[in-house]
Design a protein around this motif. Sequence first.
Motif, PDB file in Angstrom:
ATOM      1  N   ALA A 200      51.121  -6.655  29.552  1.00  0.00           N
ATOM      2  CA  ALA A 200      50.885  -5.274  29.113  1.00  0.00           C
ATOM      3  C   ALA A 200      49.701  -4.668  29.850  1.00  0.00           C
ATOM      4  CB  ALA A 200      50.642  -5.236  27.603  1.00  0.00           C
ATOM      5  N   ALA A 201      48.660  -5.463  30.105  1.00  0.00           N
ATOM      6  CA  ALA A 201      47.503  -4.973  30.852  1.00  0.00           C
ATOM      7  C   ALA A 201      47.901  -4.611  32.281  1.00  0.00           C
ATOM      8  CB  ALA A 201      46.398  -6.013  30.847  1.00  0.00           C
ATOM      9  N   ALA A 202      48.706  -5.462  32.923  1.00  0.00           N
ATOM     10  CA  ALA A 202      49.149  -5.181  34.295  1.00  0.00           C
ATOM     11  C   ALA A 202      49.986  -3.905  34.335  1.00  0.00           C
ATOM     12  CB  ALA A 202      49.938  -6.365  34.843  1.00  0.00           C
ATOM     13  N   ARG A 203      50.863  -3.716  33.353  1.00  0.00           N
ATOM     14  CA  ARG A 203      51.669  -2.489  33.307  1.00  0.00           C
ATOM     15  C   ARG A 203      50.781  -1.264  33.094  1.00  0.00           C
ATOM     16  NH1 ARG A 203      55.079  -5.901  30.185  1.00  0.00           N
ATOM     17  NH2 ARG A 203      54.305  -4.942  28.246  1.00  0.00           N
ATOM     18  N   ALA A 204      49.742  -1.408  32.258  1.00  0.00           N
ATOM     19  CA  ALA A 204      48.826  -0.295  32.026  1.00  0.00           C
ATOM     20  C   ALA A 204      48.052   0.044  33.297  1.00  0.00           C
ATOM     21  CB  ALA A 204      47.861  -0.636  30.892  1.00  0.00           C
ATOM     22  N   PHE A 205      47.663  -0.980  34.056  1.00  0.00           N
ATOM     23  CA  PHE A 205      46.992  -0.732  35.332  1.00  0.00           C
ATOM     24  C   PHE A 205      47.892   0.108  36.241  1.00  0.00           C
ATOM     25  CE2 PHE A 205      43.836  -4.570  35.658  1.00  0.00           C
ATOM     26  CZ  PHE A 205      43.240  -4.168  34.476  1.00  0.00           C
ATOM     27  N   PHE A 253      51.791  -9.064  38.525  1.00  0.00           N
ATOM     28  CA  PHE A 253      51.622  -7.690  39.009  1.00  0.00           C
ATOM     29  C   PHE A 253      52.853  -7.184  39.754  1.00  0.00           C
ATOM     30  CE2 PHE A 253      47.371  -8.488  37.675  1.00  0.00           C
ATOM     31  CZ  PHE A 253      46.876  -7.234  37.341  1.00  0.00           C
ATOM     32  N   THR A 254      53.602  -8.080  40.351  1.00  0.00           N
ATOM     33  CA  THR A 254      54.878  -7.660  40.943  1.00  0.00           C
ATOM     34  C   THR A 254      55.837  -7.204  39.850  1.00  0.00           C
ATOM     35  OG1 THR A 254      54.601  -9.171  42.819  1.00  0.00           O
ATOM     36  CG2 THR A 254      56.830  -8.407  42.336  1.00  0.00           C
ATOM     37  N   GLU A 255      55.894  -7.966  38.766  1.00  0.00           N
ATOM     38  CA  GLU A 255      56.767  -7.603  37.651  1.00  0.00           C
ATOM     39  C   GLU A 255      56.309  -6.318  36.961  1.00  0.00           C
ATOM     40  OE1 GLU A 255      56.767 -11.097  35.225  1.00  0.00           O
ATOM     41  OE2 GLU A 255      58.178 -12.189  36.535  1.00  0.00           O
ATOM     42  N   ALA A 256      55.027  -5.985  37.098  1.00  0.00           N
ATOM     43  CA  ALA A 256      54.505  -4.754  36.501  1.00  0.00           C
ATOM     44  C   ALA A 256      54.819  -3.522  37.349  1.00  0.00           C
ATOM     45  CB  ALA A 256      52.997  -4.861  36.301  1.00  0.00           C
ATOM     46  N   VAL A 261      51.242  -7.401  46.422  1.00  0.00           N
ATOM     47  CA  VAL A 261      50.165  -8.087  45.711  1.00  0.00           C
ATOM     48  C   VAL A 261      49.588  -9.166  46.622  1.00  0.00           C
ATOM     49  CG1 VAL A 261      49.490  -9.347  43.635  1.00  0.00           C
ATOM     50  CG2 VAL A 261      51.377  -7.705  43.518  1.00  0.00           C
ATOM     51  N   TYR A 262      48.313  -9.038  46.900  1.00  0.00           N
ATOM     52  CA  TYR A 262      47.582  -9.984  47.749  1.00  0.00           C
ATOM     53  C   TYR A 262      46.571 -10.719  46.894  1.00  0.00           C
ATOM     54  CZ  TYR A 262      44.213 -11.389  51.444  1.00  0.00           C
ATOM     55  OH  TYR A 262      43.364 -12.085  52.278  1.00  0.00           O
ATOM     56  N   TRP A 263      46.378 -12.022  47.170  1.00  0.00           N
ATOM     57  CA  TRP A 263      45.386 -12.816  46.433  1.00  0.00           C
ATOM     58  C   TRP A 263      44.566 -13.608  47.428  1.00  0.00           C
ATOM     59  CZ3 TRP A 263      44.165 -17.989  46.112  1.00  0.00           C
ATOM     60  CH2 TRP A 263      43.357 -18.394  45.037  1.00  0.00           C
ATOM     61  N   VAL A 264      43.240 -13.630  47.224  1.00  0.00           N
ATOM     62  CA  VAL A 264      42.341 -14.367  48.110  1.00  0.00           C
ATOM     63  C   VAL A 264      41.289 -15.084  47.267  1.00  0.00           C
ATOM     64  CG1 VAL A 264      40.917 -12.291  48.447  1.00  0.00           C
ATOM     65  CG2 VAL A 264      40.733 -14.190  50.067  1.00  0.00           C
ATOM     66  N   GLU A 265      40.992 -16.327  47.625  1.00  0.00           N
ATOM     67  CA  GLU A 265      39.919 -17.065  46.949  1.00  0.00           C
ATOM     68  C   GLU A 265      38.600 -16.607  47.569  1.00  0.00           C
ATOM     69  OE1 GLU A 265      38.606 -21.611  45.655  1.00  0.00           O
ATOM     70  OE2 GLU A 265      40.343 -21.307  46.963  1.00  0.00           O
ATOM     71  N   THR A 273      42.668 -10.579  43.162  1.00  0.00           N
ATOM     72  CA  THR A 273      44.006 -10.017  43.336  1.00  0.00           C
ATOM     73  C   THR A 273      43.872  -8.544  43.722  1.00  0.00           C
ATOM     74  OG1 THR A 273      44.895 -11.502  41.653  1.00  0.00           O
ATOM     75  CG2 THR A 273      46.213  -9.562  42.207  1.00  0.00           C
ATOM     76  N   ILE A 274      44.564  -8.132  44.772  1.00  0.00           N
ATOM     77  CA  ILE A 274      44.615  -6.713  45.148  1.00  0.00           C
ATOM     78  C   ILE A 274      46.072  -6.274  45.035  1.00  0.00           C
ATOM     79  CG2 ILE A 274      44.083  -4.975  46.874  1.00  0.00           C
ATOM     80  CD1 ILE A 274      42.106  -6.926  48.125  1.00  0.00           C
ATOM     81  N   ALA A 275      46.333  -5.464  44.019  1.00  0.00           N
ATOM     82  CA  ALA A 275      47.701  -5.004  43.743  1.00  0.00           C
ATOM     83  C   ALA A 275      47.804  -3.541  44.143  1.00  0.00           C
ATOM     84  CB  ALA A 275      48.035  -5.181  42.270  1.00  0.00           C
ATOM     85  N   SER A 276      48.727  -3.233  45.077  1.00  0.00           N
ATOM     86  CA  SER A 276      48.856  -1.878  45.604  1.00  0.00           C
ATOM     87  C   SER A 276      50.079  -1.195  45.013  1.00  0.00           C
ATOM     88  CB  SER A 276      49.010  -1.924  47.128  1.00  0.00           C
ATOM     89  OG  SER A 276      47.913  -2.593  47.735  1.00  0.00           O
ATOM     90  N   VAL A 277      49.900   0.056  44.613  1.00  0.00           N
ATOM     91  CA  VAL A 277      51.019   0.854  44.116  1.00  0.00           C
ATOM     92  C   VAL A 277      51.987   1.129  45.257  1.00  0.00           C
ATOM     93  CG1 VAL A 277      51.698   3.071  43.136  1.00  0.00           C
ATOM     94  CG2 VAL A 277      49.660   1.905  42.265  1.00  0.00           C
TER      95      VAL A 277
END
Length: 277
Positions: A200-205, A253-256, A261-265, A273-277
């Motif tokens: 729900a948080a990811a969808r709200a983002f 975030f893909t499902e949202a 969606v990129y992830w880096v340590e 996580t960098i999630a782009s619209v």
Amino acid sequence: MNDGIRLYLMHQLALSLHWWNAVVFQPAIYRKKLGLYVPATLGAPPAPGVPTGGGQRLTLQHDEPDLLSAEPDDYEGVREFDAHSADYDALVRPFSDPIVAEMIGLLRPHLARNARILDPSAGPGSAAIQLSWLVPEGEVIAADLSRGMVETAHRNARAAGCRNMAFFQADVARPPAAFEGYFDAIFCCLSFHHYPDGAAAARAFRAVLAPHGKAFIADPGPAWFIELARTISVLADPGFVQHRTGEEFQRLFTEAGFSSVYWVEALPGIGVTIASV
């Protein structure tokens, strides 16, 4: 668990965070300066570009904190954050400051001077204040479900002379209607593991971002660190729900509805996580 034991465990958690910063983060930061730190990554980095931001609006409409008219039904677990709003920074900043610096380094290339940024779990506002300096013609909205944190963030920002900030008490999964499609970027640092419903948080983002927007989320991520931190997190971290691996963040975030969606340590044990619209 009685209050004395919980307080003792919270101090043990704080000591562990301080130790991790000194023994793990700082050597890694030095290796980064030498070009010797090679982070684990998942997916493709976001495309470069600095879209025009939306400028100031909410900051012009809300000089005082916008608070909920009544406590939400599930507020019980938030009261501990109310109680520690004044001393929270002293507990976490030795650990969080290097992470905030890494996040700002990742965020800055995608920000215009008039960008609108949401910090959905701003706590006492230290990171949000730093963000406000990056967008002098834009604004930072510091939100939190904890009333005490929102009021503390407001006091801290005004004491720092920040006028391009507004403050909202809000549930991350149920943002105010005024937030819909409003933000150029989301900055969520070390908070996602507190959210009762991550999906729900990811969808709200996704819902509160503008068409070009990006969400930046820092949280413990590698599986080895999640396992290492599990016991102390469950016992001592108020409101802890769960940590997620980079693969789990990508899927969430893909499902949202995010397009990439990129992830880096970014630092050992901490993924961004960098999630782009």
